[in-house]
Scaffold this active site. Sequence first.
Site, mmCIF file in Angstrom:
data_model
loop_
_atom_site.group_PDB
_atom_site.id
_atom_site.type_symbol
_atom_site.label_atom_id
_atom_site.label_comp_id
_atom_site.label_asym_id
_atom_site.label_seq_id
_atom_site.Cartn_x
_atom_site.Cartn_y
_atom_site.Cartn_z
ATOM 1 N N HIS A 76 20.978 -20.259 19.341
ATOM 2 C CA HIS A 76 20.186 -19.519 18.356
ATOM 3 C C HIS A 76 20.258 -20.125 16.961
ATOM 4 O O HIS A 76 21.291 -20.647 16.534
ATOM 5 C CB HIS A 76 20.553 -18.037 18.351
ATOM 6 N N ASP A 184 28.039 -20.495 13.318
ATOM 7 C CA ASP A 184 27.451 -19.535 14.257
ATOM 8 C C ASP A 184 25.969 -19.394 13.921
ATOM 9 O O ASP A 184 25.618 -18.662 12.998
ATOM 10 C CB ASP A 184 28.185 -18.206 14.139
ATOM 11 N N GLU A 214 18.922 -13.700 17.411
ATOM 12 C CA GLU A 214 20.051 -13.381 18.283
ATOM 13 C C GLU A 214 20.993 -12.398 17.619
ATOM 14 O O GLU A 214 21.540 -11.498 18.273
ATOM 15 C CB GLU A 214 20.803 -14.669 18.652
ATOM 16 N N GLU A 215 21.184 -12.548 16.303
ATOM 17 C CA GLU A 215 22.173 -11.739 15.598
ATOM 18 C C GLU A 215 21.762 -10.275 15.453
ATOM 19 O O GLU A 215 22.569 -9.452 15.039
ATOM 20 C CB GLU A 215 22.448 -12.333 14.217
ATOM 21 N N ASP A 237 26.926 -20.931 22.413
ATOM 22 C CA ASP A 237 27.241 -20.143 21.227
ATOM 23 C C ASP A 237 28.693 -20.416 20.850
ATOM 24 O O ASP A 237 29.461 -20.979 21.638
ATOM 25 C CB ASP A 237 27.027 -18.653 21.483
ATOM 26 N N HIS A 325 31.815 -15.212 11.349
ATOM 27 C CA HIS A 325 31.053 -14.352 10.441
ATOM 28 C C HIS A 325 31.672 -14.315 9.043
ATOM 29 O O HIS A 325 31.676 -13.291 8.364
ATOM 30 C CB HIS A 325 30.898 -12.937 11.016
#
Length: 358
Positions: A76, A184, A214-215, A237, A325
Site C-alpha cells: 500500500h 509503513d 489501506e490505513e 507490509d 506509526h
Amino acid sequence: MRTEPHAVGVNPDYAFDLDILTELTEESGVPGYEDAIREIVERELDDATDEVHTDAMGNVVGTVGDGDYSVVIAAHMDEIGFMVRHVTDDGFLRLDALGGWDPRVLRAQRVRIHTDNGDLRGVIGSTTPHTQDDDEAEPTVENVHVDLGLDGETANERVTPGDLVTMEQTTESLGEHITGKALDDRVCVFAMLEAARRLDDPDVTVHFAATVQEEVGIRGAQALGVDLDPDLAVALDVTVANDVPGFDEAEHVTELGAGTAIKLKDSSVITTPKVHRRLQDLAADRGIDHQREILPAGGTDTAGFQNTNGATPVGALSIPTRYLHTVTESAHHADIEATISLLTAFLETETGTHNYTL
C-alpha cells in the site's frame, strides 16, 4: 520497456537503490490522496513492467507476463496522516485523523500542511513542563493543535478545512538500519518495485499492485480483489518488531536483522498454509534469512484479496519494523534485501501448477 535492476546500494552486500527508497518515504500521501506517491510508482513500474494502469480509486497496477494463471503482489502507498477539520480565530489548526495514531507521539512534532496554494509548515504544540498540571489530560488527536506561526486572519486565508497534514521527517541510514517516516508501507512498495525489476520472463501473469487506503480499512485491495480476480495473491507490509528494551521475547513478534517475516496470521487474515509453507521451503532452499510472523493485532492488504471475489489462496511477506506509526520507523537493510530476494524467487518459481487448495 524493461530495464536492468538498480545496482546502487546502501551496503555493498545489497543491490538496492537508497535514493528511490528515500524518495518514496519522504514524499507525502495520506489515504485517498496518494497522488505524489502514485507518480513515483507509475514511473518506476513503467520501466519494470510491460503495462501500467490505474483505477478510479487510485490503485496502480504494473503487469508483466501473459500466462493464463495470474498472481497479484500488493503493497500500500498511503501513510497515516490528518485532515484539517477547523482553523481557530487565533490561527491554530484542529485535526481529524486519517489512520491509526498513537497520540503520545504527536506532541512537539513538525508537520506539513498541503493546501491548494502550496505547502505550509507547522508544529504540533506541547505545553512546557514548567506550567503543566499533574492531572493534565493525556493527549488525543482531537485536542492537539498545529501552530503555523501565523496570525488568525492569515491562517484562515491560507488554510481550509479539508487540507491535508503529514509529518515532516527525513529518511536516514542509521548503522545497519534505515529510519524515517512512512516506512509503513513505502519500504514494501520499494521492495515490490525492486522485485519487479529483478523478475525476468515469468511463467505466469504477475500484477504488481500499489494500493490505496489501506490505513483506513484495506479499501484499495478489496477493490482490486474483485477487478483483478487473481489466482494467487501475496501482500507486503511492515510488521511489529518490539525487540527493544521494555519488552520480553514473547512480545517481539519479529526481530530486526533476522530476515524477512513470513506471515502466518494477523487479526485480519490467516494465510493459506500451502502458500506460507512454500515460502518457508523456498527461503530455506535459497539460504534466505526468514522468520515466522504471528501478529496479534493489525490487518494488511492480504485480507483484501482472500475472499472479496470468492476464495483466493493468499500469502504475505513482512519487513520487521521498530517504532511503527511514528516518524522514526526503523527497518534493517538485510531484512529489506531478504524480502526482495524471497519475493523474486517465489515469482520466478511460480508456474501456475502448484495446488494451494486445502
